[in-house]
Write a protein that holds these residues in place. Structure first.
Motif, PDB file in Angstrom:
ATOM      1  N   THR A 173       0.739   4.219  -2.945  1.00 21.28           N
ATOM      2  CA  THR A 173       0.515   5.647  -2.712  1.00 21.28           C
ATOM      3  C   THR A 173       1.323   6.489  -3.697  1.00 21.28           C
ATOM      4  N   ASP A 180       0.808  -1.218   0.000  1.00 18.27           N
ATOM      5  CA  ASP A 180       0.000   0.000   0.000  1.00 18.27           C
ATOM      6  C   ASP A 180       0.845   1.273   0.000  1.00 18.27           C
ATOM      7  N   ILE A 228      -1.001  -5.810  -2.369  1.00 19.24           N
ATOM      8  CA  ILE A 228      -1.938  -4.698  -2.258  1.00 19.24           C
ATOM      9  C   ILE A 228      -3.106  -5.141  -1.384  1.00 19.24           C
ATOM     10  N   ARG A 260      -6.584  -0.841   1.589  1.00 18.70           N
ATOM     11  CA  ARG A 260      -6.128   0.549   1.547  1.00 18.70           C
ATOM     12  C   ARG A 260      -5.520   0.893   0.191  1.00 18.70           C
ATOM     13  N   GLY A 261      -4.678   0.011  -0.331  1.00 15.94           N
ATOM     14  CA  GLY A 261      -4.070   0.226  -1.637  1.00 15.94           C
ATOM     15  C   GLY A 261      -5.104   0.231  -2.752  1.00 15.94           C
TER      16      GLY A 261
END
Length: 160
Positions: A17, A13, A39, A42-43
């Motif tokens: 970003t 993740d 991943i 959140r990712g």
């Protein structure tokens, strides 16, 4: 650069970003393959907002096959926060993702099919943006009702 394949690179993740910002800005990039990485939800949400968001008109294909840390929340974000407002993505592979249940896959395929059929043209020429948002709000509501009935039937009262 038209295709970016970062399969099997242990991308997590934090890396997503930074990577998603580059993907969103690189207007020649058509295909992104992130198969066999780390991943998570959140990712997936970052990808949904940054890469699939409403302003991305260049990306045609996103492959997230076999990222088992993406659960239902991440899958839902990819489809309902990313794909629902992206009129240009034509392929998205989320096979072997934990949260990819049949209803979400059907919803994803509906959006992809609309995109392949020229949803961006329809959006601009036939329906006002408000009408599209109403259509997709209805789809999301039906999806929520289905999940409630499927996973919490004791909370539902049926009168037949």
């Amino acid at each position: 650069l038209k295709e970016l394949n970062l399969s099997g690179n242990q991308i997590d993740d934090e890396a997503i970003t930074y990577l998603s910002k580059g993907i969103a800005k690189h207007s020649a990039l058509k295909k992104v393959c992130l198969v066999f990485n780390n991943i998570s939800n959140r990712g997936a949400e970052i990808l949904a907002v940054e890469c699939l968001g409403c302003n991305n008109e260049h990306l045609d294909s996103l492959n997230l096959h076999n990222n088992p840390n993406i659960g239902e929340l991440g899958t839902r974000a990819l489809i309902q926060r990313g794909l629902a407002c992206n009129y240009f993505l034509k392929e998205m592979n989320i096979d072997w993702v934990r949260g990819a249940d049949q209803l979400l896959l059907e919803e994803m395929n509906m959006y992809l099919e609309l995109n392949r059929g020229g949803r961006s043209t329809l959006r601009d020429e036939v329906l006002e943006p408000f009408a599209w948002s109403e259509i997709f709000r209805e789809v999301s509501m039906l999806s929520s009702v289905y999940h409630l009935v499927r996973f919490c039937p004791e909370m539902c009262e049926f009168n037949i």
